[in-house]
Design an enzyme around this catalytic site. Structure first.
Site, PDB file in Angstrom:
ATOM      1  N   LYS A   1      44.720  33.223  37.079  1.00 43.39           N
ATOM      2  CA  LYS A   1      45.349  33.431  35.772  1.00 43.39           C
ATOM      3  C   LYS A   1      44.430  33.024  34.647  1.00 43.39           C
ATOM      4  O   LYS A   1      44.655  33.385  33.508  1.00 43.39           O
ATOM      5  CB  LYS A   1      46.700  32.727  35.706  1.00 43.39           C
TER       6      LYS A   1
ATOM      7  N   LYS B   1      38.629  34.788  43.548  1.00 40.26           N
ATOM      8  CA  LYS B   1      40.079  34.940  43.700  1.00 40.26           C
ATOM      9  C   LYS B   1      40.716  35.423  42.389  1.00 40.26           C
ATOM     10  O   LYS B   1      40.172  35.162  41.312  1.00 40.26           O
ATOM     11  CB  LYS B   1      40.719  33.633  44.179  1.00 40.26           C
TER      12      LYS B   1
ATOM     13  N   LYS C   1      36.658  22.912  37.450  1.00 40.17           N
ATOM     14  CA  LYS C   1      37.340  22.736  36.158  1.00 40.17           C
ATOM     15  C   LYS C   1      36.504  21.925  35.187  1.00 40.17           C
ATOM     16  O   LYS C   1      36.564  22.145  33.981  1.00 40.17           O
ATOM     17  CB  LYS C   1      38.725  22.108  36.353  1.00 40.17           C
TER      18      LYS C   1
HETATM   19  P1  ATP Z   1      43.835  28.844  37.875  1.00 39.96           P
HETATM   20  O1  ATP Z   1      43.325  30.222  38.040  1.00 39.96           O
HETATM   21  O2  ATP Z   1      44.092  28.474  36.458  1.00 39.96           O
HETATM   22  O3  ATP Z   1      43.076  27.827  38.650  1.00 39.96           O
HETATM   23  P2  ATP Z   1      45.771  29.586  39.783  1.00 39.96           P
HETATM   24  O4  ATP Z   1      45.990  31.042  39.508  1.00 39.96           O
HETATM   25  O5  ATP Z   1      44.933  29.215  40.941  1.00 39.96           O
HETATM   26  O6  ATP Z   1      45.277  28.859  38.472  1.00 39.96           O
HETATM   27  P3  ATP Z   1      47.760  27.628  40.445  1.00 39.96           P
HETATM   28  O7  ATP Z   1      48.820  27.129  39.571  1.00 39.96           O
HETATM   29  O8  ATP Z   1      46.605  26.729  40.682  1.00 39.96           O
HETATM   30  O9  ATP Z   1      47.221  28.997  39.906  1.00 39.96           O
HETATM   31  O10 ATP Z   1      48.347  28.091  41.821  1.00 39.96           O
HETATM   32  C1  ATP Z   1      49.694  28.220  42.133  1.00 39.96           C
HETATM   33  C2  ATP Z   1      49.852  28.665  43.562  1.00 39.96           C
HETATM   34  O11 ATP Z   1      49.401  30.009  43.707  1.00 39.96           O
HETATM   35  C3  ATP Z   1      49.033  27.848  44.562  1.00 39.96           C
HETATM   36  O12 ATP Z   1      49.784  27.636  45.745  1.00 39.96           O
HETATM   37  C4  ATP Z   1      47.847  28.710  44.851  1.00 39.96           C
HETATM   38  O13 ATP Z   1      47.309  28.474  46.117  1.00 39.96           O
HETATM   39  C5  ATP Z   1      48.445  30.102  44.753  1.00 39.96           C
HETATM   40  N1  ATP Z   1      47.451  31.080  44.328  1.00 39.96           N
HETATM   41  C6  ATP Z   1      46.779  31.099  43.163  1.00 39.96           C
HETATM   42  N2  ATP Z   1      45.943  32.142  43.092  1.00 39.96           N
HETATM   43  C7  ATP Z   1      46.081  32.817  44.266  1.00 39.96           C
HETATM   44  C8  ATP Z   1      45.483  34.012  44.805  1.00 39.96           C
HETATM   45  N3  ATP Z   1      44.585  34.695  44.140  1.00 39.96           N
HETATM   46  N4  ATP Z   1      45.869  34.412  46.033  1.00 39.96           N
HETATM   47  C9  ATP Z   1      46.796  33.725  46.729  1.00 39.96           C
HETATM   48  N5  ATP Z   1      47.403  32.611  46.276  1.00 39.96           N
HETATM   49  C10 ATP Z   1      47.063  32.156  45.064  1.00 39.96           C
END
Ligand code: ATP
Ligand code: LTN
Length: 334
Positions: free
Chosen positions: A200, A197, A115
């Site tokens: 968002k 991964k 980040k």
């Molecule tokens: P960013 O992409 O902005 O870092 P993020 O998509 O990782 O955000 P978070 O709010 O950090 O979203 O995650 C919320 C939950 O969703 C967490 O428990 C995280 O482990 C899970 N998660 C996020 N992305 C994935 C993914 N691609 N596959 C499985 N679980 C996910």
């Protein structure tokens, strides 16, 4: 433990549009845990401001996320669903835990490194301290288990270290939590680059399926997903794009990868991608309909927000007072 049940805590940030990864990796696995655990699910808006946010937008997204929790099947009578910023103990405990966390530990966090590279113009102390606030979230509720995606394991390990360190000085104050990783969908990858991964915050909208995408968009994104030239629906690391689609399909339909391989034996990627699209739509369309319905009932959502925040405040205060006492803060006059 809370009463005779083990406690569970998890949270999600209301930043960006939630993706299918968030749903399959987190939210979907949360439903049905309330029979076994006393569950706390927070919309962690205090974490969100570690990155600059538009205030009106953050408020809107936080409410949308809370609504989504309910739409996904979390009954607010049985699960405590609340905004982190409505419960004062998170920040208060985080301060105490800061004094039991080392700079070196926080420096190692990969999310901080990622980040700060992404937001080089705003590497603030909150971003650095983010994992300590997360530890406070979890420890405040004496959570035994924390359902998260694999990407959050490092933060959870740190939470355990902080809890053990504090306990070794002051006796049993905090429950040392365990991660709870769902069997399927633990790591959904980008549709455009299966080595990353699904996120968002990805700049390419075709890389992620958003929970609010309409059926045509979902189908288009699935059809465009990057695969390979093997022309074989097989679940193996050498075919990361196909493997990811199998993960998505099996998580949506509660099938095993082996069952999916069998189902598509001899079939081409065209048919397979279409089936993946349909499976995703069959999961997301009912979710979207339920969100639309709930959004109409403003009074109901407001009541959930108020009642659950009160409950969370009450439960968390017990741990907070205990920690404050242990470190030597004066008792409050009754
Ligand atoms: P960013 O992409 O902005 O870092 P993020 O998509 O990782 O955000 P978070 O709010 O950090 O979203 O995650 C919320 C939950 O969703 C967490 O428990 C995280 O482990 C899970 N998660 C996020 N992305 C994935 C993914 N691609 N596959 C499985 N679980 C996910
Ligand atoms: N850091 C997490 C969100 C989060 C969380 C938590 C998850 C904040 N506090 C406590 C589990 C438990 C994330 O970025 N996904």
């Amino acid at each position: 433990m809370i009463g005779d049940k083990k406690a569970l805590f998890s949270g999600m940030q209301a930043t960006g549009n939630l993706t299918l990864g968030n749903y399959l990796g987190a939210l979907k696995n949360w439903v049905n845990l309330c029979d076994e655990y006393e569950c706390f699910y927070s919309v962690v808006d205090m974490h969100s401001i570690t990155v600059r946010q538009d205030p009106a937008e953050l408020r809107k997204r936080a409410r949308a996320l809370l609504t989504l929790y309910i739409a996904a099947g979390l009954d607010p009578e049985k699960n405590c669903i609340y905004y982190q910023s409505h419960v004062t103990g998170h920040a208060e405990l985080a301060w105490i835990l800061n004094c039991y966390t080392y700079m070196g530990e926080l420096n190692r966090m990969t999310q901080f490194k990622d980040k700060s590279a992404k937001h080089a113009d705003n590497i603030n102390a909150g971003l650095f301290d983010y994992p300590v606030l997360m530890a406070a979230d979890i420890l405040l509720y004496q959570a035994d288990v924390v359902p998260v995606g694999i990407d959050q394991m490092q933060h959870l390990e740190l939470t355990r270290d902080i809890a053990q360190r504090f306990n070794s000085i002051y006796g049993d104050v905090f429950t040392v939590p365990e991660a709870y990783i769902g069997k399927q969908g633990a790591k959904i990858m980008s549709l455009q680059d299966p080595s990353k991964k699904m996120s968002k915050s990805d700049e390419n909208p075709n890389a992620s399926i958003y929970l609010m995408d309409d059926p045509d968009t979902i189908m288009r994104k699935c059809k465009r997903a990057v695969t390979d030239s093997e022309a074989c629906v097989a679940y193996r690391d050498e075919q990361p794009g196909v493997k990811n689609l199998i993960d998505i399909y099996s998580a949506c339909l509660n099938k095993t990868p082996a069952e999916v391989e069998k189902e598509f034996e001899g079939k081409g990627y065209g048919d397979f991608k279409m089936a993946v699209g349909e499976a995703v739509i069959s999961v997301l369309k009912p979710l979207q309909d339920r969100v639309a319905e709930l959004e109409k009932d403003k009074a109901y959502i407001d009541t959930v927000i108020k009642n659950n925040a009160e409950k969370a405040q009450y439960v968390s205060n017990k741990t907070l007072r205990k920690a404050q006492k242990k470190v030597g803060f004066p008792e409050r006059p009754r």
